[in-house]
Design an enzyme around this catalytic site. Structure first.
Site, PDB file in Angstrom:
ATOM      1  N   GLN A 253       0.497  -0.998  -0.389  1.00  0.00           N
ATOM      2  CA  GLN A 253      -0.050   0.186   0.034  1.00  0.00           C
ATOM      3  C   GLN A 253       0.935   1.426   0.227  1.00  0.00           C
ATOM      4  O   GLN A 253       0.677   2.049  -0.589  1.00  0.00           O
ATOM      5  CB  GLN A 253      -1.210  -0.229   0.755  1.00  0.00           C
ATOM      6  CG  GLN A 253      -1.896  -1.295   1.038  1.00  0.00           C
ATOM      7  CD  GLN A 253      -2.402  -1.307   2.217  1.00  0.00           C
ATOM      8  OE1 GLN A 253      -2.517  -1.624   2.516  1.00  0.00           O
ATOM      9  NE2 GLN A 253      -4.083  -0.336   1.918  1.00  0.00           N
TER      10      GLN A 253
ATOM     11  N   ARG B 178       3.564   0.621  12.893  1.00  0.00           N
ATOM     12  CA  ARG B 178       3.244  -1.012  12.190  1.00  0.00           C
ATOM     13  C   ARG B 178       3.429  -0.921  11.049  1.00  0.00           C
ATOM     14  O   ARG B 178       2.595  -0.212  10.388  1.00  0.00           O
ATOM     15  CB  ARG B 178       1.978  -1.674  12.629  1.00  0.00           C
ATOM     16  CG  ARG B 178       1.656  -2.656  12.802  1.00  0.00           C
ATOM     17  CD  ARG B 178       0.736  -2.855  12.676  1.00  0.00           C
ATOM     18  NE  ARG B 178      -0.675  -4.462  11.981  1.00  0.00           N
ATOM     19  CZ  ARG B 178      -0.844  -4.920  10.780  1.00  0.00           C
ATOM     20  NH1 ARG B 178      -2.101  -3.832  11.291  1.00  0.00           N
ATOM     21  NH2 ARG B 178      -1.010  -5.655  10.101  1.00  0.00           N
TER      22      ARG B 178
ATOM     23  N   HIS C   4       1.034  -8.911   4.478  1.00  0.00           N
ATOM     24  CA  HIS C   4      -0.157  -8.324   4.627  1.00  0.00           C
ATOM     25  C   HIS C   4      -0.138  -8.236   2.901  1.00  0.00           C
ATOM     26  O   HIS C   4       0.103  -7.303   2.361  1.00  0.00           O
ATOM     27  CB  HIS C   4       0.656  -6.735   5.188  1.00  0.00           C
ATOM     28  CG  HIS C   4      -0.699  -5.994   4.952  1.00  0.00           C
ATOM     29  ND1 HIS C   4      -0.908  -5.373   6.397  1.00  0.00           N
ATOM     30  CD2 HIS C   4      -1.999  -5.941   4.939  1.00  0.00           C
ATOM     31  CE1 HIS C   4      -2.397  -4.416   6.610  1.00  0.00           C
ATOM     32  NE2 HIS C   4      -3.000  -4.995   4.941  1.00  0.00           N
TER      33      HIS C   4
ATOM     34  N   ASN D 216      -7.696  -5.290  14.553  1.00  0.00           N
ATOM     35  CA  ASN D 216      -7.782  -4.518  12.691  1.00  0.00           C
ATOM     36  C   ASN D 216      -9.843  -4.467  13.231  1.00  0.00           C
ATOM     37  O   ASN D 216     -10.444  -4.838  13.275  1.00  0.00           O
ATOM     38  CB  ASN D 216      -7.797  -4.741  12.006  1.00  0.00           C
ATOM     39  CG  ASN D 216      -6.396  -5.229  11.980  1.00  0.00           C
ATOM     40  OD1 ASN D 216      -5.635  -4.678  12.757  1.00  0.00           O
ATOM     41  ND2 ASN D 216      -5.644  -5.490  10.451  1.00  0.00           N
TER      42      ASN D 216
ATOM     43  N   TYR E 238     -13.470  -1.615  12.721  1.00  0.00           N
ATOM     44  CA  TYR E 238     -13.271  -0.795  11.210  1.00  0.00           C
ATOM     45  C   TYR E 238     -15.064  -0.614  12.157  1.00  0.00           C
ATOM     46  O   TYR E 238     -15.482   0.653  12.253  1.00  0.00           O
ATOM     47  CB  TYR E 238     -13.353  -1.273  10.254  1.00  0.00           C
ATOM     48  CG  TYR E 238     -11.364  -0.988  10.102  1.00  0.00           C
ATOM     49  CD1 TYR E 238     -10.998   0.660   9.198  1.00  0.00           C
ATOM     50  CD2 TYR E 238     -11.020  -1.836   9.764  1.00  0.00           C
ATOM     51  CE1 TYR E 238      -9.991   1.051   9.191  1.00  0.00           C
ATOM     52  CE2 TYR E 238      -9.373  -2.133   9.832  1.00  0.00           C
ATOM     53  CZ  TYR E 238      -9.463  -0.316   9.135  1.00  0.00           C
ATOM     54  OH  TYR E 238      -7.932  -0.388   9.564  1.00  0.00           O
TER      55      TYR E 238
ATOM     56  N   GLU F 252      -5.338  -2.241  14.149  1.00  0.00           N
ATOM     57  CA  GLU F 252      -5.739  -0.750  13.175  1.00  0.00           C
ATOM     58  C   GLU F 252      -7.081  -0.744  13.688  1.00  0.00           C
ATOM     59  O   GLU F 252      -7.257  -1.208  13.535  1.00  0.00           O
ATOM     60  CB  GLU F 252      -6.333  -1.593  11.951  1.00  0.00           C
ATOM     61  CG  GLU F 252      -4.823  -2.219  10.939  1.00  0.00           C
ATOM     62  CD  GLU F 252      -5.110  -2.470   9.495  1.00  0.00           C
ATOM     63  OE1 GLU F 252      -5.895  -2.170   8.952  1.00  0.00           O
ATOM     64  OE2 GLU F 252      -4.402  -3.617   8.878  1.00  0.00           O
TER      65      GLU F 252
ATOM     66  N   TRP G 260      -6.152  -1.031  -1.712  1.00  0.00           N
ATOM     67  CA  TRP G 260      -6.461  -2.004  -2.388  1.00  0.00           C
ATOM     68  C   TRP G 260      -7.631  -1.874  -3.760  1.00  0.00           C
ATOM     69  O   TRP G 260      -6.992  -0.818  -4.793  1.00  0.00           O
ATOM     70  CB  TRP G 260      -7.030  -2.999  -1.798  1.00  0.00           C
ATOM     71  CG  TRP G 260      -6.691  -3.575  -0.394  1.00  0.00           C
ATOM     72  CD1 TRP G 260      -6.312  -3.170   0.570  1.00  0.00           C
ATOM     73  CD2 TRP G 260      -4.932  -3.687   0.437  1.00  0.00           C
ATOM     74  NE1 TRP G 260      -5.454  -2.956   2.211  1.00  0.00           N
ATOM     75  CE2 TRP G 260      -4.858  -3.936   1.186  1.00  0.00           C
ATOM     76  CE3 TRP G 260      -4.409  -4.303  -1.339  1.00  0.00           C
ATOM     77  CZ2 TRP G 260      -2.997  -4.076   1.476  1.00  0.00           C
ATOM     78  CZ3 TRP G 260      -2.785  -5.176  -0.468  1.00  0.00           C
ATOM     79  CH2 TRP G 260      -2.621  -4.831   0.526  1.00  0.00           C
TER      80      TRP G 260
HETATM   81  C1  BGC Z   1      -5.912  -3.629   5.812  1.00  0.00           C
HETATM   82  C2  BGC Z   1      -5.647  -2.510   5.668  1.00  0.00           C
HETATM   83  C3  BGC Z   1      -6.729  -2.077   4.876  1.00  0.00           C
HETATM   84  C4  BGC Z   1      -8.027  -0.912   5.798  1.00  0.00           C
HETATM   85  C5  BGC Z   1      -9.046  -0.649   5.405  1.00  0.00           C
HETATM   86  C6  BGC Z   1      -7.329  -3.219   6.682  1.00  0.00           C
HETATM   87  O1  BGC Z   1      -8.649  -4.434   6.813  1.00  0.00           O
HETATM   88  O2  BGC Z   1      -5.425  -4.059   7.043  1.00  0.00           O
HETATM   89  O3  BGC Z   1      -4.623  -2.376   4.649  1.00  0.00           O
HETATM   90  O4  BGC Z   1      -5.905  -0.417   4.138  1.00  0.00           O
HETATM   91  O5  BGC Z   1      -8.336  -2.354   6.305  1.00  0.00           O
HETATM   92  O6  BGC Z   1      -9.450  -0.666   4.445  1.00  0.00           O
END
Ligand code: BGC
Length: 449
Positions: free
Chosen positions: A17, A74, A116, A283, A285, A356, A411
């Protein structure tokens, strides 16, 4: 004091990335190079060929991290740089040697991910993660990296988000290597986990310590209290959260049918897979809303991708603000995600890190050296408040890594999505710290002192 003085404040990136320089330093081809070259795979036909040019500008990037005041960075090591064609290429390792030295000189702890998502193409041609041999090749590579960097890397993560590799890479096909195998992708779960376990052993044998994993996790919410929706949410959580975490933390698959679907000597492999970890990385989100399959309830973002006949259906989470990527902003989901680990694993829960957390907003171009990004500041502030609550509630969380240190190649969504604390002008590669960078710097400083 929810955030103790030793709490690790960090920022994150990954090789494909940010690095660019895909044909330099003897790097071999990865599945992402191949995937990006296929028409229609990536938004606007983009690729990570240049990305944020971190391979050439890593000194400038480390200086930005130093001024940010983070305790850790990281990054990921690109497997195709280190083992481009089946033999170890020391020039590939030299780059990470320099990066790690630069970080140490800046007083920043290196936190290294070994995979990754950038599988060397020659291994993919041989079956990639569908093949058991890949797990062994991964451990060989881990050993080499561990021997070279083990004296300086502070935290190790053999894998990043194996669930995403299986789901998007092999089951649905919207990530490299672009396979559409549906449930036939399940062997990639086992082989990645086995690769992880073997890599943990290889790293420890090379003298490395403080080894964990970074995996994608989110609370799963049932669309209603009906039994059908509750069962559907449970199946989804099993596949997305527990299929990976249970083998690592409990040494077993979460359901006998899943164990039966795995290839090889599963019971013996699970002993390797569950080699005790020093910590576990989440991670986070967003949570996912899940209901029983219906004709028209499915989230259109994933409906077209999902194989038919699944016992669940992800639904659109409405009523929340969204990022510019369209993802709902739900900070309390972070608290709940952390709590669900303690609920499930109790005393077997290792110390946790948030490896993350971040958001994409389509920030304005810099004007007079400034990029105002109030929504990103609000996002991290709210998520840190939720994390504080988790810690106050007794969770042992030891660090928080912002995704991402700089803008980068997102991505299949390309460069339009910007997750960074630092803005990148891709035409000139100029770096401009956003307002969120200064906010995070002040937050860290005020929290540490
Ligand atoms: C990934 C990252 C990605 C981020 C945002 C994670 O799933 O580890 O590579 O950029 O989310 O989509």
């Amino acid at each position: 004091m929810p955030f103790p003085p030793e709490f690790l404040w960090g920022a994150a990136s990954s090789a494909y990335q940010v690095e660019g320089a895909v044909t330099e330093g003897g790097r071999g081809v990865s599945v992402w190079d191949t995937f990006c070259a296929e028409p229609g795979r990536i938004r606007d036909g983009q690729s990570g060929a240049v990305a944020a040019d971190h391979y050439h500008r890593y000194r400038e990037d480390v200086a930005l991290l130093r001024d940010l005041g983070v305790g850790a960075y990281r990054f990921s090591v690109a497997w195709p740089r280190v083992v481009p064609d089946g033999t170890v290429h020391s020039e590939g390792l030299d780059f990470y040697d320099r990066l790690v030295d630069e970080l140490c000189a800046a007083g920043i702890a290196p936190a290294a991910t070994l995979f990754h998502w950038d599988t060397p193409q020659y291994l993919e041609d041989n079956g990639g993660w569908l093949t058991r041999d890949t797990a062994h090749r991964f451990a060989d590579y881990a050993s080499v990296v561990g021997q070279r960097l083990g004296d300086r890397v502070r935290l190790w993560m053999p894998l990043n988000e194996p669930v995403v590799v299986t789901m998007f890479g092999y089951a649905l096909g919207n990530h490299a290597p672009g396979r559409n195998l549906g449930l036939a992708a399940l062997p990639t779960v086992h082989h990645q986990l086995l690769g992880h376990g073997l890599a943990v052993g290889a790293l420890r044998a090379a003298g490395c310590s403080n080894i964990g994993v970074a995996n994608h996790h989110g609370a799963v919410w049932a669309a209603s209290e009906s039994e059908a929706d509750t069962m559907a949410a449970r199946s989804y959580a099993t596949l997305v959260n527990w299929l990976f975490a249970d083998p690592l933390l409990l040494g077993r698959y979460p359901a006998p049918e899943l164990a039966a679907a795995m290839p090889g000597p599963v019971v013996e492999d699970l002993k390797v897979i569950s080699t005790p970890l020093d910590w576990y990385g989440i991670n986070y989100y967003q949570p996912t809303l899940v209901g029983a399959p219906s004709k028209n309830g499915s989230d259109p973002a994933v409906a077209g991708l999902l194989p038919p006949d699944l016992p669940f259906e992800p639904r659109r989470l409405s009523g929340y603000p969204t990022t510019d990527f369209g993802w709902p902003v739900i900070p309390e989901g972070l608290r709940e995600t952390v709590a669900m680990f303690a609920d499930r694993y109790g005393d077997a829960t290792p110390p946790l890190y948030i490896t993350e957390s971040g958001c994409s907003y389509h920030d304005p171009d810099p004007v007079d050296g400034r990029v105002p990004d109030p929504a990103r500041i609000a996002y991290h502030e709210a998520h840190l408040r939720a994390l504080e609550q988790a810690i106050t509630g007794g969770a042992d969380v030891r660090g928080y890594f912002v995704w991402a240190a700089t803008d980068n190649f997102e991505w299949a969504a390309g460069y339009r999505e910007r997750f960074g604390l630092v803005h990148i002008d891709y035409a000139t590669q100029k770096r401009t710290p956003k307002d969120s960078y200064y906010w995070y710097r002040d937050f860290i400083r005020d929290t540490i002192h």
